[in-house]
Design a protein around this motif. Sequence first.
Motif, PDB file in Angstrom:
ATOM      1  N   LEU A 168       0.874  -1.200   0.120  1.00 56.86           N
ATOM      2  CA  LEU A 168      -0.082  -0.039  -0.036  1.00 56.86           C
ATOM      3  C   LEU A 168       1.041   1.372   0.076  1.00 56.86           C
ATOM      4  O   LEU A 168       0.368   2.205  -0.899  1.00 56.86           O
ATOM      5  CB  LEU A 168      -0.970   0.158   1.212  1.00 56.86           C
ATOM      6  N   LYS A 169       1.946   1.165   0.680  1.00 57.38           N
ATOM      7  CA  LYS A 169       2.760   2.574   0.824  1.00 57.38           C
ATOM      8  C   LYS A 169       3.416   2.757  -0.425  1.00 57.38           C
ATOM      9  O   LYS A 169       3.619   3.739  -1.007  1.00 57.38           O
ATOM     10  CB  LYS A 169       3.681   2.341   2.105  1.00 57.38           C
ATOM     11  N   LYS A 174       3.135   5.862  -5.591  1.00 60.18           N
ATOM     12  CA  LYS A 174       3.100   5.686  -6.857  1.00 60.18           C
ATOM     13  C   LYS A 174       1.983   6.812  -7.299  1.00 60.18           C
ATOM     14  O   LYS A 174       2.256   7.555  -8.273  1.00 60.18           O
ATOM     15  CB  LYS A 174       2.780   4.232  -7.483  1.00 60.18           C
ATOM     16  N   GLU A 175       0.796   6.847  -6.823  1.00 62.43           N
ATOM     17  CA  GLU A 175      -0.075   7.893  -6.717  1.00 62.43           C
ATOM     18  C   GLU A 175       0.337   9.213  -6.595  1.00 62.43           C
ATOM     19  O   GLU A 175       0.000  10.101  -7.458  1.00 62.43           O
ATOM     20  CB  GLU A 175      -1.381   7.318  -5.964  1.00 62.43           C
ATOM     21  N   LYS A 176       1.053   9.429  -5.623  1.00 63.78           N
ATOM     22  CA  LYS A 176       1.613  10.743  -5.337  1.00 63.78           C
ATOM     23  C   LYS A 176       2.312  11.099  -6.805  1.00 63.78           C
ATOM     24  O   LYS A 176       2.633  12.102  -7.087  1.00 63.78           O
ATOM     25  CB  LYS A 176       2.278  10.664  -4.119  1.00 63.78           C
ATOM     26  N   GLN A 178       2.380   9.919  -9.571  1.00 64.48           N
ATOM     27  CA  GLN A 178       1.334   9.988 -10.757  1.00 64.48           C
ATOM     28  C   GLN A 178       0.885  11.444 -10.677  1.00 64.48           C
ATOM     29  O   GLN A 178       0.749  11.989 -11.656  1.00 64.48           O
ATOM     30  CB  GLN A 178       0.594   8.948 -10.845  1.00 64.48           C
ATOM     31  N   ARG A 179       0.356  11.960  -9.429  1.00 64.84           N
ATOM     32  CA  ARG A 179      -0.252  13.250  -9.189  1.00 64.84           C
ATOM     33  C   ARG A 179       0.632  14.224  -9.673  1.00 64.84           C
ATOM     34  O   ARG A 179       0.294  15.440 -10.398  1.00 64.84           O
ATOM     35  CB  ARG A 179      -0.780  13.480  -7.795  1.00 64.84           C
ATOM     36  N   LYS A 180       2.017  14.238  -9.165  1.00 60.97           N
ATOM     37  CA  LYS A 180       2.956  15.105  -9.541  1.00 60.97           C
ATOM     38  C   LYS A 180       3.512  15.152 -10.898  1.00 60.97           C
ATOM     39  O   LYS A 180       3.618  16.175 -11.609  1.00 60.97           O
ATOM     40  CB  LYS A 180       4.223  14.658  -8.948  1.00 60.97           C
ATOM     41  N   LEU A 181       3.363  13.814 -11.788  1.00 59.10           N
ATOM     42  CA  LEU A 181       3.506  13.880 -13.084  1.00 59.10           C
ATOM     43  C   LEU A 181       2.371  14.679 -13.963  1.00 59.10           C
ATOM     44  O   LEU A 181       2.659  15.309 -14.774  1.00 59.10           O
ATOM     45  CB  LEU A 181       3.452  12.411 -13.683  1.00 59.10           C
ATOM     46  N   VAL A 182       1.068  14.346 -13.398  1.00 60.76           N
ATOM     47  CA  VAL A 182       0.055  15.000 -14.276  1.00 60.76           C
ATOM     48  C   VAL A 182      -0.007  16.357 -13.707  1.00 60.76           C
ATOM     49  O   VAL A 182      -0.019  17.384 -14.892  1.00 60.76           O
ATOM     50  CB  VAL A 182      -1.420  14.307 -13.461  1.00 60.76           C
TER      51      VAL A 182
END
Length: 322
Positions: A168-169, A174-176, A178-182
């Motif tokens: 999960l961590k 990864k989600e964080k 990805q948000r930065k990449l977006v």
Amino acid sequence: MHLKSLTLKGFKSFASATTLKFEPGICAVVGPNGSGKSNVVDALAWVMGEGSAKTLRGGKMQDVIFAGAGDRKALGRAEVSLTIDNSDGALGIDYSEVSVTRRMFRDGASEYEINGAKARLMDIQELLSDSGIGREMHIIVGQGKLAEILESRPEDRRSYIEEAAGILKHRRRKEKAQRKLVGMQANLDRLEDLTEELGKQLKPLARQAEAAKRAATVQADLRDARLRIAGAKVVELRAKFEDSQQQAEMLAAQVEELSAQLEESSQRQAEVEAELAEVAPRTEAAQKLWFDLSTLSERISATQRIAAERASNAGAQVPYAG
């Protein structure tokens, strides 16, 4: 790595400072209903960053502060400190013992500390997530949690399994990322739009820059001409000033000479007036004498005329004896 101690001050039912010490292995907290056993679990979740009042069995987050009971008055803050034995270096920090503290006040303000130093909630979550513990990790199974896991949907159960496996961590990181990449892609798109727009404006801006350059040259020439004119005027005015100064000096000399003459004339006038004042009585006496003599002369002349007339008349009356 294992929990070493848990200190509660004003947290829920723990009005007085209470410290629970743990040893490696299995530790149990036993007691009758209402003794505060669940509050110990809530304190563990809360100090590790739990932000849901519902998860902590409350209506709002300030409910974790001791609200008063019996003769004990309500407190103004709640504080929980969790001490972890990090002698094996499981936590990514250079301390053999790590103390995490959370403090909340009645106005809703919160404070976090790591070994007494001010910290952010993000810092605590990052520190604990590397070791597989945290406010949402599988290590805390509260009342009804087991039934919730068993009765959950497959996708929810999968999240629990990933959480227990420590995936999960990484997913959250990864989600964080990805948000930065977006966000970065959005910034890149905006940058491209700005670059294209600026490219369209380059030619007009180049012309404006050339015009500004020429204008700067003209302004420089104009400033130089104005400075030259101002310099010539200064020289002319200085010459006029020097000429006027010379004339003023000449006039001052003339004024000084005329002042001396005036002073001399005034002195002579004073002397003449003094002589006139001295001669005036004699002049008046002479005038009076002249008037008297004139009167006497006229009388004498009149007497002579009368005598002559009488003599003439007398000669005419004497008879001739011959």
